[in-house]
Motif scaffolding. Structure first.
Motif, PDB file in Angstrom:
ATOM      1  N   VAL A 184       0.813  -1.226   0.000  1.00  0.00           N
ATOM      2  CA  VAL A 184       0.000   0.000   0.000  1.00  0.00           C
ATOM      3  C   VAL A 184       0.846   1.275   0.000  1.00  0.00           C
ATOM      4  N   TRP A 185       2.167   1.137  -0.058  1.00  0.00           N
ATOM      5  CA  TRP A 185       3.057   2.291   0.033  1.00  0.00           C
ATOM      6  C   TRP A 185       2.917   3.192  -1.192  1.00  0.00           C
ATOM      7  N   ASP A 186       2.658   4.447  -0.969  1.00  0.00           N
ATOM      8  CA  ASP A 186       2.631   5.431  -2.041  1.00  0.00           C
ATOM      9  C   ASP A 186       2.916   6.798  -1.431  1.00  0.00           C
ATOM     10  N   HIS A 187       4.129   7.287  -1.640  1.00  0.00           N
ATOM     11  CA  HIS A 187       4.562   8.551  -1.039  1.00  0.00           C
ATOM     12  C   HIS A 187       4.832   9.610  -2.097  1.00  0.00           C
ATOM     13  N   ARG A 188       4.378   9.366  -3.304  1.00  0.00           N
ATOM     14  CA  ARG A 188       4.708  10.273  -4.406  1.00  0.00           C
ATOM     15  C   ARG A 188       4.231  11.700  -4.154  1.00  0.00           C
ATOM     16  N   ASP A 189       3.054  11.834  -3.527  1.00  0.00           N
ATOM     17  CA  ASP A 189       2.523  13.185  -3.346  1.00  0.00           C
ATOM     18  C   ASP A 189       3.158  13.911  -2.170  1.00  0.00           C
ATOM     19  N   ARG A 190       4.076  13.241  -1.448  1.00  0.00           N
ATOM     20  CA  ARG A 190       4.751  13.878  -0.314  1.00  0.00           C
ATOM     21  C   ARG A 190       6.230  14.120  -0.578  1.00  0.00           C
ATOM     22  N   LEU A 191       6.722  13.685  -1.725  1.00  0.00           N
ATOM     23  CA  LEU A 191       8.150  13.868  -2.015  1.00  0.00           C
ATOM     24  C   LEU A 191       8.533  15.341  -2.025  1.00  0.00           C
ATOM     25  N   GLY A 192       7.660  16.185  -2.510  1.00  0.00           N
ATOM     26  CA  GLY A 192       7.959  17.606  -2.588  1.00  0.00           C
ATOM     27  C   GLY A 192       8.088  18.284  -1.243  1.00  0.00           C
ATOM     28  N   ALA A 193       7.614  17.613  -0.187  1.00  0.00           N
ATOM     29  CA  ALA A 193       7.700  18.175   1.160  1.00  0.00           C
ATOM     30  C   ALA A 193       9.037  17.875   1.828  1.00  0.00           C
ATOM     31  N   ILE A 194       9.847  17.051   1.208  1.00  0.00           N
ATOM     32  CA  ILE A 194      11.141  16.674   1.790  1.00  0.00           C
ATOM     33  C   ILE A 194      12.148  17.789   1.523  1.00  0.00           C
ATOM     34  N   THR A 195      12.725  18.308   2.587  1.00  0.00           N
ATOM     35  CA  THR A 195      13.690  19.407   2.468  1.00  0.00           C
ATOM     36  C   THR A 195      15.114  18.986   2.807  1.00  0.00           C
ATOM     37  N   ALA A 196      15.289  17.821   3.411  1.00  0.00           N
ATOM     38  CA  ALA A 196      16.636  17.364   3.751  1.00  0.00           C
ATOM     39  C   ALA A 196      17.443  17.112   2.487  1.00  0.00           C
ATOM     40  N   PRO A 197      18.727  17.448   2.488  1.00  0.00           N
ATOM     41  CA  PRO A 197      19.577  17.111   1.341  1.00  0.00           C
ATOM     42  C   PRO A 197      19.509  15.611   1.069  1.00  0.00           C
ATOM     43  N   THR A 198      19.206  15.245  -0.169  1.00  0.00           N
ATOM     44  CA  THR A 198      18.912  13.845  -0.482  1.00  0.00           C
ATOM     45  C   THR A 198      19.798  13.314  -1.594  1.00  0.00           C
ATOM     46  N   LEU A 199      20.419  12.173  -1.309  1.00  0.00           N
ATOM     47  CA  LEU A 199      21.178  11.408  -2.297  1.00  0.00           C
ATOM     48  C   LEU A 199      20.412  10.125  -2.577  1.00  0.00           C
ATOM     49  N   VAL A 200      20.158   9.846  -3.831  1.00  0.00           N
ATOM     50  CA  VAL A 200      19.507   8.607  -4.241  1.00  0.00           C
ATOM     51  C   VAL A 200      20.553   7.734  -4.924  1.00  0.00           C
ATOM     52  N   ILE A 201      20.738   6.531  -4.393  1.00  0.00           N
ATOM     53  CA  ILE A 201      21.666   5.562  -4.969  1.00  0.00           C
ATOM     54  C   ILE A 201      20.838   4.440  -5.587  1.00  0.00           C
ATOM     55  N   ALA A 202      21.097   4.150  -6.857  1.00  0.00           N
ATOM     56  CA  ALA A 202      20.367   3.091  -7.556  1.00  0.00           C
ATOM     57  C   ALA A 202      21.338   2.078  -8.128  1.00  0.00           C
ATOM     58  N   GLY A 203      20.830   0.880  -8.386  1.00  0.00           N
ATOM     59  CA  GLY A 203      21.624  -0.152  -9.034  1.00  0.00           C
ATOM     60  C   GLY A 203      21.236  -0.274 -10.496  1.00  0.00           C
ATOM     61  N   SER A 204      22.208  -0.256 -11.379  1.00  0.00           N
ATOM     62  CA  SER A 204      21.917  -0.306 -12.808  1.00  0.00           C
ATOM     63  C   SER A 204      21.246  -1.612 -13.216  1.00  0.00           C
ATOM     64  N   ALA A 205      21.444  -2.668 -12.416  1.00  0.00           N
ATOM     65  CA  ALA A 205      20.875  -3.979 -12.729  1.00  0.00           C
ATOM     66  C   ALA A 205      19.861  -4.423 -11.680  1.00  0.00           C
ATOM     67  N   ASP A 206      19.238  -3.456 -11.013  1.00  0.00           N
ATOM     68  CA  ASP A 206      18.276  -3.761  -9.950  1.00  0.00           C
ATOM     69  C   ASP A 206      16.926  -4.133 -10.567  1.00  0.00           C
ATOM     70  N   PRO A 207      16.468  -5.386 -10.414  1.00  0.00           N
ATOM     71  CA  PRO A 207      15.181  -5.769 -10.993  1.00  0.00           C
ATOM     72  C   PRO A 207      13.996  -5.396 -10.112  1.00  0.00           C
ATOM     73  N   SER A 208      14.249  -5.051  -8.858  1.00  0.00           N
ATOM     74  CA  SER A 208      13.165  -4.784  -7.914  1.00  0.00           C
ATOM     75  C   SER A 208      12.743  -3.325  -7.910  1.00  0.00           C
ATOM     76  N   THR A 209      13.716  -2.428  -7.888  1.00  0.00           N
ATOM     77  CA  THR A 209      13.435  -0.981  -7.926  1.00  0.00           C
ATOM     78  C   THR A 209      14.375  -0.341  -8.944  1.00  0.00           C
ATOM     79  N   PRO A 210      14.164  -0.616 -10.228  1.00  0.00           N
ATOM     80  CA  PRO A 210      15.071  -0.105 -11.261  1.00  0.00           C
ATOM     81  C   PRO A 210      15.077   1.418 -11.330  1.00  0.00           C
ATOM     82  N   VAL A 211      16.137   1.921 -11.932  1.00  0.00           N
ATOM     83  CA  VAL A 211      16.300   3.376 -12.055  1.00  0.00           C
ATOM     84  C   VAL A 211      15.044   4.001 -12.647  1.00  0.00           C
ATOM     85  N   GLU A 212      14.566   3.415 -13.746  1.00  0.00           N
ATOM     86  CA  GLU A 212      13.328   3.887 -14.372  1.00  0.00           C
ATOM     87  C   GLU A 212      12.216   2.895 -14.064  1.00  0.00           C
TER      88      GLU A 212
END
Length: 257
Positions: A184-212
């Motif tokens: 049931v997780w869906d935080h898309r409408d709250r991403l804009g409220a995040i003010t902390a400096p944020t680094l997103v690390i992704a795996g180029s071969a991640d099948p579970s949460t791919p970059v795109e």
């Protein structure tokens, strides 16, 4: 109601604090590659989510808000006002929740191999049904095969066996209740409220949460967020440990309390 999380607290008491939060089916041991280098400059606190490792297993279903509430209660017990947060997969979801709903408690966010939403929740429905009928052990090998690229897995059989043991050792009730949180997780409408400096690390071969679209959605939704893509699958902090640790440390150090 929050539960008292099992945690491991290492490093200098007077150093900045970084908290490490892992994936579904893992334990504090998934962060072992990071401990030695990070404790040279940080107080490092690793946590087991409710339903995982050494933490209690309250009745489900859980929500990401519940898991974040456990973290806030732990911070209060430890007397910590603010920490740098680093979470992978489910731990990254907790970080997003803290970033938008309790921004005063985080100095920075490092969000690894995670998502703000699963458009297709079939995987969680199937996982819940499978664990309900047969437990976590039969799923372990298949789950872990998605955590690492095939070549890396073949070269590291001991790590693969250890990771499978984490999944198989996760209590069935805790695993199912956590899958219900992801479903049931869906935080898309709250991403804009995040003010902390944020680094997103992704795996180029991640099948579970791919970059795109997963990492890209987070980066585009959080103001000023930065994306780094590593040559790895879902547990990039293990498969690309040296590079991931460097990025985690540099980001946390750049944004102290």
């Amino acid at each position: 109601m929050s539960v008292a999380l099992h945690h491991v607290d290492e490093g200098p008491r007077d150093a900045p604090v970084i908290m490490l939060s892992g994936s579904l089916g893992s334990t504090v041991e998934m962060w072992r590659p990071q401990v030695s280098p990070l404790t040279e400059r940080f107080r490092v606190i690793r946590v087991d989510h409710r339903g995982h490792g050494g933490s209690p297993v309250p009745p489900g279903p859980y929500t990401i808000a519940d898991l974040a509430g456990d973290v806030l209660a732990l911070l209060d017990r430890l007397g910590l006002e603010r920490v740098a947060w680093c979470g992978l997969s489910m731990g990254g979801m907790i970080g997003m929740y803290l970033g938008s709903e309790a921004p005063e408690r985080v100095t920075s966010l490092t969000l690894c191999c995670t998502t703000s939403n699963f458009p297709d929740t079939t995987v969680w429905k199937e996982r819940i049904a499978a664990v309900s009928s047969g437990g976590t052990a039969p799923l372990a090998e298949g789950v872990v095969s998605r955590w690492f690229t095939p070549d890396w897995a073949a070269a590291h059989p001991d790590t693969m066996a250890e990771a499978a043991a984490w999944v198989a050792g996760t209590p069935d009730e805790g695993y199912i209740a956590s899958c219900q949180a992801l479903e049931v997780w869906d935080h898309r409408d709250r991403l804009g409220a995040i003010t902390a400096p944020t680094l997103v690390i992704a795996g180029s071969a991640d099948p579970s949460t791919p970059v795109e679209p997963h990492a890209r959605t987070i980066v585009e939704g959080i103001p000023g967020a930065r994306l780094e893509v590593l040559d790895a699958a879902h547990l990039a902090t293990i498969e690309a440990a040296d590079e991931a640790t460097r990025l985690i440390a540099e980001h946390a150090a750049a944004h102290p309390v």
